[in-house]
Design an enzyme around this catalytic site. Structure first.
Site, PDB file in Angstrom:
ATOM      1  N   LEU A  60       0.869  -1.178   0.000  1.00  0.00           N
ATOM      2  CA  LEU A  60       0.000   0.000   0.000  1.00  0.00           C
ATOM      3  C   LEU A  60       0.903   1.223   0.000  1.00  0.00           C
ATOM      4  O   LEU A  60       1.985   1.204   0.598  1.00  0.00           O
ATOM      5  CB  LEU A  60      -0.891   0.024   1.248  1.00  0.00           C
ATOM      6  N   ASP A  61       0.465   2.290  -0.644  1.00  0.00           N
ATOM      7  CA  ASP A  61       1.244   3.523  -0.628  1.00  0.00           C
ATOM      8  C   ASP A  61       1.396   4.020   0.811  1.00  0.00           C
ATOM      9  O   ASP A  61       0.581   3.706   1.685  1.00  0.00           O
ATOM     10  CB  ASP A  61       0.554   4.599  -1.464  1.00  0.00           C
ATOM     11  N   LYS A  62       2.417   4.832   1.047  1.00  0.00           N
ATOM     12  CA  LYS A  62       2.711   5.339   2.387  1.00  0.00           C
ATOM     13  C   LYS A  62       1.461   5.884   3.087  1.00  0.00           C
ATOM     14  O   LYS A  62       1.216   5.592   4.264  1.00  0.00           O
ATOM     15  CB  LYS A  62       3.773   6.438   2.287  1.00  0.00           C
ATOM     16  N   ARG A 115      -5.397   5.527  -7.765  1.00  0.00           N
ATOM     17  CA  ARG A 115      -5.172   6.967  -7.874  1.00  0.00           C
ATOM     18  C   ARG A 115      -5.067   7.391  -9.335  1.00  0.00           C
ATOM     19  O   ARG A 115      -5.658   8.393  -9.763  1.00  0.00           O
ATOM     20  CB  ARG A 115      -3.909   7.350  -7.103  1.00  0.00           C
TER      21      ARG A 115
END
Length: 324
Positions: free
Chosen positions: A141-143, A240
């Site tokens: 998962l992104d930060k 996104r």
């Protein structure tokens, strides 16, 4: 102390009758299931797996009664430091671990983030993960994306989870708050690759890898929509990029959000919350997969984080203020 290990593997197996006549790579995958087929194929090509003492190719046939000997080494996993970082563990057994990742936590060490990552936390919680590729991390998962992730605690589990991800049988469902009012759900089938000029960003490009997202409406507001997005593939920044591609960027997205748009006659509290939302409004809500050991289909849910629910509350209040 940094953890840097190389494990020597020595395995032996005799080919049973039911596997006789098959390709070596197929037989090896059946007899040594704790290792992925791609890893075994690489070892065969490096002459680390012999058949009756002979070197043969992955596609060559082996016969029942043949003896397979494998001598190989796990690649060093890197100088990673185990760190006592709290984990929100949703489920854990001897094979897998499912956690709810908070915003702000980087998943894997990289330039600019040498430690203080989820990987460092996992090594503290389960030191034996140093023996599993990438400390058991099979997806990311992104930060600043919150929500569910699964971690493999053994090589067998790692191989199973990677194969499930490749077969697109892992169910990953996210929730997002996007800018704009979506009228109905749809499927986005658009390839994603590195942006031509900005290499830190991804983009929809013809030469990209296949990427498929399915989204539907959960709740509409005056200028925003609460959506649910199911991933069929797992490209970097997929949701996104895809939602921006169809004209509905995520609230708070620093890379793909574009110019900030002010809803008409918005109250100051909501305006400030939209402007200052500290991250992309994206949460991995549901995770579903086959347990690597039992084969049982399992599903988990992570509740929406506080910043997400507070923004939904403000959006509802704004909508109700303009009804009638």
């Amino acid at each position: 102390m940094p953890t840097n290990t190389t494990e020597t593997i020595q395995l032996y197996a005799k080919v049973p009758v039911e596997l006789g006549g098959k390709r070596l790579d197929q037989v090896a995958a059946q007899l040594f299931p704790e290792h992925s087929r791609s890893r075994l194929t690489a070892w065969i090509k490096e002459n680390r797996l012999t058949v009756d003492g002979q070197i043969i190719r992955p596609r060559d046939t082996v016969y029942s009664g043949s003896e397979l000997h494998l001598t190989a080494e796990h690649e060093a996993q890197g100088e990673w430091v185990a760190q006592d970082i709290p984990l929100d563990i949703v489920y854990e057994d001897e094979h897998i671990l499912v956690l709810n990742k908070p915003a702000g936590l980087v998943v894997h060490p990289a330039a600019g983030h040498p430690d203080g990552t989820l990987l460092n936390a996992l090594l503290f919680h389960v030191p034996n993960l140093i023996e599993v590729p990438r400390a058991g991390i099979v997806h990311r998962l992104d930060k600043d994306t919150t929500g569910l992730m699964v971690v493999a605690k053994t090589l067998v589990a790692h191989t199973s989870l990677v194969e499930q991800l490749q077969a697109r049988s892992v169910g990953r469902t996210y929730e997002a708050i996007v800018v704009g009012v979506i009228t109905s759900g749809a499927t986005i089938d658009a390839p994603i690759g590195r942006h031509g000029q900005q290499r830190q960003r991804m983009a929809v490009i013809d030469s990209g890898k296949p990427a498929v997202s399915h989204y539907r409406v959960l709740e509409r507001f005056r200028s925003h929509t609460h959506t649910r997005v199911m991933l069929e593939t797992g490209r970097t920044h997929q949701i996104r990029v895809h939602m921006t591609h169809v004209g509905f960027p995520l609230v708070g997205d620093p890379a793909y959000g574009g110019r900030f748009r002010i809803p008409p006659a918005v109250n100051p509290t909501l305006l400030e919350s939209l402007k200052e939302f500290p991250r992309q409004a994206l949460h991995a809500r549901f995770l579903e997969l086959e347990h690597p050991a039992t084969g049982k289909r399992m599903k988990w849910e992570a509740p929406l984080p506080e910043d997400f629910t507070w923004l939904l509350t403000l959006l509802r209040q704004d909508r109700e203020a303009f009804v009638g």
